[in-house]
Design a protein around this motif. Structure first.
Motif, short mmCIF file in Angstrom:
data_model
loop_
_atom_site.label_atom_id
_atom_site.label_comp_id
_atom_site.label_asym_id
_atom_site.label_seq_id
_atom_site.Cartn_x
_atom_site.Cartn_y
_atom_site.Cartn_z
N TRP A 105 0.81 -1.22 0.00
CA TRP A 105 0.00 0.00 0.00
C TRP A 105 0.84 1.27 0.00
CZ3 TRP A 105 0.14 3.73 3.70
CH2 TRP A 105 0.51 3.39 5.02
N ARG A 106 2.04 1.15 0.58
CA ARG A 106 2.87 2.35 0.63
C ARG A 106 3.37 2.80 -0.74
NH1 ARG A 106 3.81 0.42 5.79
NH2 ARG A 106 4.03 2.02 7.40
N THR A 107 3.44 1.86 -1.68
CA THR A 107 3.95 2.21 -3.01
C THR A 107 2.80 2.31 -4.03
OG1 THR A 107 4.30 -0.14 -3.50
CG2 THR A 107 6.16 1.07 -2.57
N ASP A 108 1.59 2.31 -3.54
CA ASP A 108 0.42 2.35 -4.42
C ASP A 108 -0.24 3.73 -4.33
OD1 ASP A 108 -2.01 2.16 -5.65
OD2 ASP A 108 -2.73 0.45 -4.46
N PRO A 109 -0.25 4.49 -5.43
CA PRO A 109 -0.82 5.84 -5.40
C PRO A 109 -2.28 5.85 -4.98
CG PRO A 109 0.18 5.37 -7.55
CD PRO A 109 0.31 4.13 -6.73
N ASN A 110 -2.97 4.75 -5.18
CA ASN A 110 -4.38 4.73 -4.81
C ASN A 110 -4.61 4.55 -3.32
OD1 ASN A 110 -5.32 5.06 -7.46
ND2 ASN A 110 -4.80 2.91 -7.87
N ARG A 111 -3.61 4.11 -2.62
CA ARG A 111 -3.78 3.95 -1.19
C ARG A 111 -2.89 4.88 -0.39
NH1 ARG A 111 -3.26 -2.44 -0.48
NH2 ARG A 111 -2.07 -2.26 -2.41
N SER A 112 -1.75 5.26 -0.97
CA SER A 112 -0.78 6.04 -0.22
C SER A 112 -0.96 7.54 -0.42
CB SER A 112 0.63 5.62 -0.63
OG SER A 112 1.58 6.23 0.18
N GLY A 113 -1.36 7.94 -1.63
CA GLY A 113 -1.50 9.37 -1.92
C GLY A 113 -0.49 9.81 -2.96
N ALA A 114 -0.25 11.12 -3.01
CA ALA A 114 0.55 11.69 -4.09
C ALA A 114 2.04 11.38 -3.99
CB ALA A 114 0.35 13.21 -4.12
N ALA A 115 2.48 11.03 -2.79
CA ALA A 115 3.91 10.78 -2.62
C ALA A 115 4.14 9.43 -1.94
CB ALA A 115 4.54 11.88 -1.77
N GLY A 116 5.31 8.85 -2.19
CA GLY A 116 5.65 7.57 -1.55
C GLY A 116 6.52 7.84 -0.33
N CYS A 117 7.81 7.82 -0.59
CA CYS A 117 8.80 8.05 0.47
C CYS A 117 8.56 9.38 1.18
CB CYS A 117 10.18 8.03 -0.18
SG CYS A 117 11.51 8.59 0.85
N MET A 118 8.26 10.40 0.41
CA MET A 118 8.09 11.73 1.03
C MET A 118 6.88 11.77 1.94
SD MET A 118 10.28 14.10 0.70
CE MET A 118 11.93 13.53 0.29
N GLY A 119 5.82 11.04 1.57
CA GLY A 119 4.65 11.00 2.43
C GLY A 119 4.87 10.11 3.63
N ASP A 120 5.50 8.99 3.40
CA ASP A 120 5.65 8.01 4.47
C ASP A 120 6.64 8.47 5.55
OD1 ASP A 120 5.07 5.60 5.72
OD2 ASP A 120 6.72 4.55 4.74
N ILE A 121 7.78 8.95 5.11
CA ILE A 121 8.80 9.30 6.10
C ILE A 121 9.30 10.73 5.95
CG2 ILE A 121 9.52 6.92 6.51
CD1 ILE A 121 11.87 7.32 4.65
N GLY A 122 9.20 11.29 4.75
CA GLY A 122 9.59 12.69 4.58
C GLY A 122 8.79 13.60 5.51
N THR A 123 7.53 13.28 5.68
CA THR A 123 6.69 14.09 6.58
C THR A 123 7.17 14.01 8.03
OG1 THR A 123 5.18 12.21 6.66
CG2 THR A 123 4.58 14.02 5.20
N HIS A 124 7.68 12.85 8.44
CA HIS A 124 8.25 12.76 9.79
C HIS A 124 9.44 13.70 9.93
CE1 HIS A 124 5.99 9.66 11.80
NE2 HIS A 124 6.20 8.75 10.87
N ALA A 125 10.27 13.75 8.89
CA ALA A 125 11.45 14.61 8.93
C ALA A 125 11.02 16.08 9.00
CB ALA A 125 12.33 14.35 7.71
#
Lengths: 384, 384, 384, 384
Positions: free
Chosen positions: C183-203
């Motif tokens: 799901w993390r690499t699927d635009p339909n479940r994760s959203g517009a970003a992959g890495c940036m959404g998953d962990i970039g936002t934490h940073a």
């Protein structure tokens, strides 16, 4: 005018590891010049070694005896000032003795000698001749060791309570068959102890150097782990110091995967110190109830003795083993030069291990070997 | 028969930091002899410096021009073989040019020159004369940098995807008023960039040296944080490499508390590497789904290029900055000696930065400075 | 009298990783009780999960809709107080919205929603209902992050100049075929970003949380390294903050061998800080011209906000990820309890990420994705 | 159907440190429920503590005797399954004995008892009643300790030669006047040893747990450094193991600046291991002539016993002291649940310290105290 001190080397021919180290250590600061050598007991090998080192053929000798005699005949402006002895332990005494008897100063690898009798004879000769004698307990040459020493001596840790000094290596964890291992594990060339003589003495020297304390009694448990070996390859020692401090000395050559992990931790009433040879530019300083501080070579207000042993002022440019070794040579050379010029040596540079440290190291070897055999817990440190 | 290579030094008089470093680096391996110098643009200061270095008075010159001309007249067995230039950036070109034009080989501190025009002229001269020219991008001299390079080149990491190279320092976090800071922050002596020229070029050189990749375009954000300073003291740069790899280059002189923390991380499809200049004998090797390995100088199966740059075989005896610097000199000296003897140089020792690396470094400076001013995201790396 | 806050969980059934983490985090401090759940969109799987968790069968629901409606009908002393949403990104919004509309407080995993529209609708609902909403940006729960924040806010570093925040992972360096990756690499479940959404936002969240600064514009270089992947698995971003500070944000999932290496370095005019999530109880504090200090959880004079987030007073007993996560829950629970009791919440515990942080994170995702496509260097951070 | 195991606590009231730790440890995994307690020998304080913990008033007792008797009368589905004893050492025995005699299982803090007589009586009772008894030697709960143990037991290091285990703390370096220090330094509450009982036993337990070896004789040097203290605050011990391995055990509470630095190094014929409690998710693995490997919780092929004690599968999310502690409780609870259900317990979870380990720890205390007074070097480890 200033001139470079002239060095003749005994040992350190092709294939020898420690000779090259001594030559680099002597060369680094540009204050010592290798002018001659007897690099091997085999004259042909000595000759070949000298050629590799780009020495003129007439200054490469077939034996240390020849070297000492021939050099003595050279004019003062040309002949070597001192010899550097980099042979296995059982060949420290003969060239050291002959050099001293013929007026040459001496730098000698450690331990001082093959046995205590030789050590005491050398001490007598040094005292009698007044010549300079340096022993290359190289680890005390590190800047942060100087800093640790100055901090302890200056009372920053309060009264010292506990010292833990370790020197684990792993290279003899299995039977090893090379030139380095051969003589180190041979009682006829190494002396009464193996691991304890080779590296335990470094640990003992480091602990006493930094703290200024003396071990007064100890309890030793030495082991030969590798079958067929004749000398200890491991030892655990409990220590009592002259101020009441307690300690542990642990040296081993069977600690698989350990490199040259000489390290020391010192605890006083007010603070603690931690230093590791493998990352030598860092000194951890511990306080009661406050964050640890990471002292680094080149950072902040360091003692003069520390700064005098740093070559690369900007911090973060690591200096290492060769530079620490070189500091022994440089200090020796500067003290020697002052003396030759009739000047008072700078106390900052009179800081190198002496024949007295060598006798102390020999006493340590004797004591741990005897203590190991004794059923009693505490064995007095032998006095000479 | 072998002989030491004879070095004349330009700059590095009393009070200069980097000259002493070059002298130690040249001395360590006993293959180079400092025979003369023009240590300062002030003849009296040059003379005093030479005396301190125990050089004969007639080989200490009042200017580099005088040195080059006088040395040229000396007999072949006596005159210097090469000059070492350790002056501030704006005085690299004149002695380098004159030396090349008069048949002397050159070792020059980095960056190559004050501006690109000078750099290109030096490159032409080197190509025309065929003389040897080494640039002291010293950080590539570390054994574990050689190991990293060999591993990447040998495909151990797979195709490289990402490179993060940093060089944070903290010494210019406030206005600093000393000799080192003065010329480094002065556009008339340092050139078009401050931090990026002084240490950013080291980072660029290290990344390209290890990976064998070339930066093709970049995006730069340079800053002057300390008021009144005229050149950048900080920069963040995004990189695109010629194989499609992405990267970050971060260099700064305002990172309070950082020393000389040059470090690099490289990630490929199969593995990763991590190296820090401040603990240079360690190389972290990362694998897919397996524990990291801690490669250490002297431990295990290292590449020949690595082993050729280690002086202290037993692992755990740290070598440092001076030894890495020395390897540039030693490699230069060995390659030069081979050439003088008419022999084919050993490829292991032909490994030192050249005038070509110098031109590349100058192009990096030009590119980041222009890219910083550009509103467009990607700016092409300038080609010369 | 005090009572435990009652939690209902959405998602987190068998095989889900993050649900178990939330349950542990909620349980640690004994202030929250898991009373019900809709653990899967598959009712049978939800049931089985509830049984494993030793919940009574009548509190295990087949869908979050059912749970919210049924719980609402339970008497006040029994029904859940809040829901915890631990589903993939695209299933954050529906349960959050329904919970808020039915009077339940919410804890939601990050990022806040699948897209900005959802995020804004949630913010409006929270503002309208006045219900509590916590977002589990868990990394801000670490004690030494609190310490860093307090130090910066208190001016100990002076004006902030530079922020380097990184979040390199290696687990997606190759094509990965598991539930987490799917799901993390699927635009339909994760959203517009992959890495940036998953962990970039934490940073991003960590940098702004500690410094109190806001990113005002950025320059992004996102990459898809693994063939066939549809969302970024790597990104390098340059940052400009509202006070003029510069920064680098680097997040990646292709950094082979890196684990969860979230780390941050902050430099001000007077000092610097360094913190790594993988060794979270240590905070390096850097000073101008003085040794670094190693701050440790539990040692010395720490700020109240730090001490309020330490559970194990004696220093050297490491707390970790679960405890930091638990602090979000505990703070939420204490604030909620105060509110339910009509008391003023203790400001020390009002410290958890809110819907506002969630909107900010969504804006970060939007901004980096658009900035990445833009040819201009600086792209303004989107305002909502 | 599964249910949570019901725990009653003895001790751990307001102001007590270790009680809170036990409660968190029991709560983390959601498999244990605190249902009652006698939190203090002062009934009012017990009551207040129970209220803070949100327990119903009728389950908060004024003494452990009352608790045991009253709980025994409750119906089976309600009464506690086991008691957790978190009082000072001299109050371990009475509640443990009474609980066992009344059919309750027991979790007890270490050391097992105040003296050997009590310890043996408890062992007899456990053997006679067949009830479960866990001792919270919590440090063996860490995943990487499990990994170390599995590696040694599986022969990956070859025959073990040397074990160095240390537990230096600094918190008693000066006279300390708080609740924690008061009973630990009081012979009437702590027992025959101070430092050696409090933390030396952890070191002994860790060494024997990982290696599977037994200490057969030892040589002890205990010290009281802080004036006026009645029990040892420092100790150095040499060890002989039953397979011929040698060792050092060093525990201290006067090591200024050290936190809870429990650490162990183990060397075998083929490899070595190194683990530090303060960074517990890392295990250094050393090989003959190869790079060290950095094993990390969650990375690569770990043993099942390791994986069974990791809660956060993605590597790099640190687990700590509380989780290790919790694993003792979880394993106890799972084993207890299996037994209550009449099922064979999973051997992976039968892994927690028992009354037998407790007797061993008491024997260690007795042995070091006697050995310390003995003038003979080697003192046999006492057998019970």
């Amino acid at each position: 005018m200033n001139r470079k001190m002239r060095m003749g080397m005994v040992g350190g021919g092709q294939g020898a590891f420690i000779g090259a180290i001594h030559r680099i250590a002597a060369a680094i600061d540009g204050e010592i010049e290798l002018v001659c050598g007897a690099f091997s007991s085999d004259p042909a090998r000595s000759k070949a070694s000298g050629e590799e080192l780009m020495l003129p053929a007439n200054r490469v000798y077939g034996s240390f005896e020849e070297m000492i005699l021939k050099e003595k005949e050279l004019p003062e402006g040309e002949r070597m000032d001192f010899i550097s002895i980099v042979t296995p332990n059982h060949v420290h005494f003969p060239p050291a003795k002959m050099a001293l008897e013929n007026g040459f100063h001496v730098v000698c690898d450690k331990p001082l000698a093959f046995n205590m009798q030789e050590a005491l004879e050398l001490r007598d000769l040094v005292n009698k001749t007044g010549l300079l004698f340096a022993l290359t307990h190289n680890y005390t040459g590190y800047p942060m060791v100087k800093q640790a020493r100055a901090m302890v001596r200056n009372g920053e840790l309060g009264k010292i309570r506990k010292v833990i000094v370790e020197y684990p290596q792993g290279w003899l964890a299995t039977p090893v068959d090379n030139k380095q291992a051969a003589w180190r594990t041979d009682p006829n060339r190494s002396g009464a102890a193996g691991c304890m003589g080779d590296i335990g003495t470094h640990a003992e020297n480091l602990a006493e150097y930094i703290t200024g304390l003396k071990i007064v009694e100890l309890c030793a448990d030495l082991t030969i782990f590798v079958e067929g070996r004749q000398l200890d390859d491991d030892g655990n020692v409990l220590l009592h110091f002259d101020n009441g401090a307690k300690g542990i000395l642990h040296a081993s050559q069977i600690c698989v995967g350990d490199e040259n992990n000489l390290n020391i931790r010192i605890y006083g009433e007010k603070g603690g110190l931690e230093w590791r040879q493998e990352e030598p530019n860092t000194l951890i300083v511990k306080h009661l109830g406050k964050p640890k501080e990471v002292y680094r070579a080149g950072v902040g207000n360091l003692y003069d003795a520390t700064k005098a042993h740093i070559r690369v002022p900007p911090p973060g440019h690591p200096e290492g083993y060769l530079e620490a070794f070189a500091s022994i040579y440089r200090n020796f050379a500067r003290t020697l030069r002052s003396r030759l010029k009739g000047e008072t040596p700078n106390p900052l540079y009179m800081d190198f291990p002496t024949v007295e440290d060598g006798v102390r190291g020999m006493a340590f070897i004797e004591t741990v070997v005897e203590a190991n055999k004794s059923p009693q817990k505490w064995y007095p440190f032998k006095k000479y």
